[in-house]
Design an enzyme around this catalytic site. Structure first.
Site, PDB file in Angstrom:
ATOM      1  N   ASN A 117     -21.501  -0.980 -24.935  1.00  0.00           N
ATOM      2  CA  ASN A 117     -22.127  -1.982 -25.802  1.00  0.00           C
ATOM      3  C   ASN A 117     -21.160  -3.106 -26.110  1.00  0.00           C
ATOM      4  O   ASN A 117     -19.942  -2.908 -26.177  1.00  0.00           O
ATOM      5  CB  ASN A 117     -22.645  -1.333 -27.101  1.00  0.00           C
ATOM      6  CG  ASN A 117     -21.598  -1.271 -28.190  1.00  0.00           C
ATOM      7  OD1 ASN A 117     -21.414  -2.232 -28.938  1.00  0.00           O
ATOM      8  ND2 ASN A 117     -20.872  -0.158 -28.273  1.00  0.00           N
ATOM      9  N   PHE A 121     -21.027  -6.472 -34.037  1.00  0.00           N
ATOM     10  CA  PHE A 121     -21.325  -6.346 -35.480  1.00  0.00           C
ATOM     11  C   PHE A 121     -22.585  -7.131 -35.876  1.00  0.00           C
ATOM     12  O   PHE A 121     -22.593  -7.878 -36.874  1.00  0.00           O
ATOM     13  CB  PHE A 121     -20.155  -6.826 -36.345  1.00  0.00           C
ATOM     14  CG  PHE A 121     -18.921  -5.951 -36.309  1.00  0.00           C
ATOM     15  CD1 PHE A 121     -18.945  -4.669 -35.798  1.00  0.00           C
ATOM     16  CD2 PHE A 121     -17.712  -6.420 -36.836  1.00  0.00           C
ATOM     17  CE1 PHE A 121     -17.795  -3.871 -35.782  1.00  0.00           C
ATOM     18  CE2 PHE A 121     -16.564  -5.632 -36.831  1.00  0.00           C
ATOM     19  CZ  PHE A 121     -16.607  -4.360 -36.290  1.00  0.00           C
ATOM     20  N   ASN A 146     -19.244   1.734 -43.103  1.00  0.00           N
ATOM     21  CA  ASN A 146     -18.209   1.213 -42.225  1.00  0.00           C
ATOM     22  C   ASN A 146     -18.137  -0.305 -42.412  1.00  0.00           C
ATOM     23  O   ASN A 146     -19.150  -0.996 -42.355  1.00  0.00           O
ATOM     24  CB  ASN A 146     -18.607   1.596 -40.786  1.00  0.00           C
ATOM     25  CG  ASN A 146     -17.569   1.241 -39.762  1.00  0.00           C
ATOM     26  OD1 ASN A 146     -17.257   0.071 -39.579  1.00  0.00           O
ATOM     27  ND2 ASN A 146     -17.049   2.236 -39.082  1.00  0.00           N
ATOM     28  N   ASN A 179     -12.862  -0.780 -40.425  1.00  0.00           N
ATOM     29  CA  ASN A 179     -13.025  -0.790 -38.976  1.00  0.00           C
ATOM     30  C   ASN A 179     -12.350  -2.021 -38.389  1.00  0.00           C
ATOM     31  O   ASN A 179     -12.826  -3.135 -38.565  1.00  0.00           O
ATOM     32  CB  ASN A 179     -14.519  -0.776 -38.633  1.00  0.00           C
ATOM     33  CG  ASN A 179     -14.767  -0.781 -37.137  1.00  0.00           C
ATOM     34  OD1 ASN A 179     -13.835  -0.649 -36.343  1.00  0.00           O
ATOM     35  ND2 ASN A 179     -16.003  -0.958 -36.740  1.00  0.00           N
ATOM     36  N   SER A 182     -13.213  -2.222 -33.210  1.00  0.00           N
ATOM     37  CA  SER A 182     -14.302  -2.569 -32.296  1.00  0.00           C
ATOM     38  C   SER A 182     -13.770  -3.543 -31.254  1.00  0.00           C
ATOM     39  O   SER A 182     -13.065  -4.497 -31.591  1.00  0.00           O
ATOM     40  CB  SER A 182     -15.453  -3.218 -33.058  1.00  0.00           C
ATOM     41  OG  SER A 182     -16.301  -3.883 -32.141  1.00  0.00           O
ATOM     42  N   ASN A 184     -15.549  -5.637 -29.731  1.00  0.00           N
ATOM     43  CA  ASN A 184     -16.542  -6.696 -29.541  1.00  0.00           C
ATOM     44  C   ASN A 184     -16.448  -7.884 -30.495  1.00  0.00           C
ATOM     45  O   ASN A 184     -17.296  -8.757 -30.471  1.00  0.00           O
ATOM     46  CB  ASN A 184     -17.945  -6.085 -29.609  1.00  0.00           C
ATOM     47  CG  ASN A 184     -18.133  -5.036 -28.529  1.00  0.00           C
ATOM     48  OD1 ASN A 184     -17.751  -5.261 -27.394  1.00  0.00           O
ATOM     49  ND2 ASN A 184     -18.682  -3.887 -28.896  1.00  0.00           N
ATOM     50  N   THR A 185     -15.441  -7.890 -31.363  1.00  0.00           N
ATOM     51  CA  THR A 185     -15.175  -9.068 -32.191  1.00  0.00           C
ATOM     52  C   THR A 185     -13.811  -9.597 -31.736  1.00  0.00           C
ATOM     53  O   THR A 185     -12.816  -8.871 -31.832  1.00  0.00           O
ATOM     54  CB  THR A 185     -15.146  -8.690 -33.692  1.00  0.00           C
ATOM     55  OG1 THR A 185     -16.442  -8.224 -34.066  1.00  0.00           O
ATOM     56  CG2 THR A 185     -14.766  -9.877 -34.563  1.00  0.00           C
ATOM     57  N   LYS A 218     -10.588   3.379 -38.898  1.00  0.00           N
ATOM     58  CA  LYS A 218     -11.091   3.827 -37.585  1.00  0.00           C
ATOM     59  C   LYS A 218     -10.242   3.206 -36.486  1.00  0.00           C
ATOM     60  O   LYS A 218     -10.061   1.986 -36.456  1.00  0.00           O
ATOM     61  CB  LYS A 218     -12.557   3.426 -37.427  1.00  0.00           C
ATOM     62  CG  LYS A 218     -13.215   3.994 -36.173  1.00  0.00           C
ATOM     63  CD  LYS A 218     -14.716   3.927 -36.272  1.00  0.00           C
ATOM     64  CE  LYS A 218     -15.395   4.432 -35.025  1.00  0.00           C
ATOM     65  NZ  LYS A 218     -16.866   4.420 -35.147  1.00  0.00           N
ATOM     66  N   ASN A 247     -13.040   4.873 -31.782  1.00  0.00           N
ATOM     67  CA  ASN A 247     -14.078   3.917 -31.430  1.00  0.00           C
ATOM     68  C   ASN A 247     -14.274   3.948 -29.895  1.00  0.00           C
ATOM     69  O   ASN A 247     -13.751   4.833 -29.226  1.00  0.00           O
ATOM     70  CB  ASN A 247     -13.651   2.515 -31.904  1.00  0.00           C
ATOM     71  CG  ASN A 247     -14.837   1.690 -32.367  1.00  0.00           C
ATOM     72  OD1 ASN A 247     -15.853   1.639 -31.684  1.00  0.00           O
ATOM     73  ND2 ASN A 247     -14.710   1.055 -33.514  1.00  0.00           N
TER      74      ASN A 247
END
Ligand SMILES: Cc1cc2nc3c(=O)[nH]c(=O)nc-3n(C[C@H](O)[C@H](O)[C@H](O)COP(=O)(O)O)c2cc1C
Length: 350
Positions: A117, A121, A146, A179, A182, A184-185, A218, A247
């Protein structure tokens, strides 16, 4: 056999015939609709106190939890807490609503029971999610949230986003997760390095001194042992309650975003085992395991290594509620086999 266990194969056939994100939206909608009508699950073995796990000042009914990202907006809490999850983590929530990255941003690898994915967010923002949380029925389960920073917030101001979210959500949830892992940011994972995380822990600790709640961080499975050790040192210094590992992982050959599920398992396990060893002398710091768990034996291995609480995401998508009902049954049988009267006794018998 429970109703949702029976209904899942049919539901899965339908859901897997449409685009993954559309299927996800439909699933959340259905859970949101059905959830409030469900009763508490009185047949759950977790009504029995012997499965309880005391961690971070909280008392968990059992070891299974739902990982962040499935119910990003806290819309399906009443449904999810009906299942034998002892804890459900909602979010990631950012201060302001965010649409996330462009679509498509969710891909399935059916054979490998894995997902990739690049959601970024996407969420309704802190006001709407707080409202959903306060309206949801938690069925005496533990609810975590989260926390993430908005994409438009520059990294040097990230600490303000986390402190704002801590203050807003702490009165309404059982634990909070910082968090910064991730993929994706853009630049988010840079915050896992010492000064970024130190700034965040400093800002959050200030708010935490006024309203104490368990706080976890995380981490990513793509961190080196040196980077993990630096996080552990900060966790100890700031008396952070625990670490969630892990993650999703970046696998460039597969494309953008983060990979979860079976493909992630070995990498995630390596990170978990390193952290479990690093935290051996500080048992008050909990390590919550997540990343690729798909079989009961995976859990046994984690418990043997000293871990206790586990979270699921991808395996729940591919195997449905039957997975947790089966694990619940197996755990009960194992407890009986060794005559365990507590989780500690069970763990010692492994
Ligand atoms: C579609 C999707 C969205 C996710 N969104 C989030 C998120 O918003 N915040 C977060 O901390 N983790 C998020 N995750 C990561 C999961 O919480 C979990 O750490 C990861 O999927 C590994 O567990 P699994 O192998 O059981 O899926 C997401 C995972 C997936 C598949």
């Amino acid at each position: 056999m429970k109703f949702f266990e029976k209904a899942f194969p049919l539901f899965k056939n339908l859901a897997f015939s449409v685009d993954p994100e559309r299927a996800h939206e439909l699933t959340i909608k259905s859970m949101k609709m059905v959830g409030p009508w469900l009763s508490d699950d009185h047949e759950s073995i977790f009504k029995d106190d012997c499965f309880r796990i005391n961690a971070m000042g909280l008392s968990f009914q059992g070891p299974f939890g739902l990982a962040a990202g499935l119910d990003k907006n806290a819309e399906a809490v009443s449904f999810l807490t009906h299942l034998p999850f002892s804890f459900v983590e909602v979010g990631t929530v950012t201060p302001l609503p965010q649409i996330g990255n462009s679509k498509p941003r969710l891909w399935r690898y059916v054979e490998e029971e894995s997902l990739r994915n690049s959601m970024g967010f996407n969420n309704l923002g802190s006001d709407a999610i707080l409202k959903n949380i306060t309206l949801s029925d938690r069925r005496e389960k533990i609810l975590g949230v989260n926390l993430g920073k908005n994409k438009i917030t520059p990294n040097q101001d990230a600490a303000q986003d986390y402190a704002f979210l801590y203050e807003k959500f702490a009165p309404h949830v059982d634990y909070l997760v910082i968090n910064v892992s991730s993929p994706n940011t853009p630049g988010l994972r840079d915050l896992l390095r010492d000064s970024g995380l130190r700034d965040i822990f400093t800002a959050v600790s200030l708010k935490r001194s006024l309203r104490p709640r368990p706080v976890l961080v995380k981490v990513s499975p793509d961190m080196s042992e040196e980077e993990l050790s630096a996080v552990v040192a900060l966790v100890k210094e700031f008396e952070i309650s625990g670490i969630i590992a892990t993650n999703t992982t970046i696998i460039k050959e597969l494309g953008a975003g983060g990979v979860s599920g079976k493909i992630l398992f070995e990498k995630s396990k390596k990170t978990r085992n390193f952290l479990l060893a690093s935290l051996r002398e500080t048992p008050q710091i909990e390590l919550i395991g997540v990343g690729g768990f798909s079989k009961y034996d995976d859990l046994v291995d984690f418990w043997k290594n000293g871990g206790r609480l586990v979270q699921l995401y991808s395996a729940f998508i591919f195997q449905g509620p039957a997975l947790i009902y089966n694990w619940e049954k197996k755990l009960n049988e194992d407890f009986k086999k060794v005559g365990a009267t507590s989780f500690e006794e069970f763990q010692q018998s492994l």
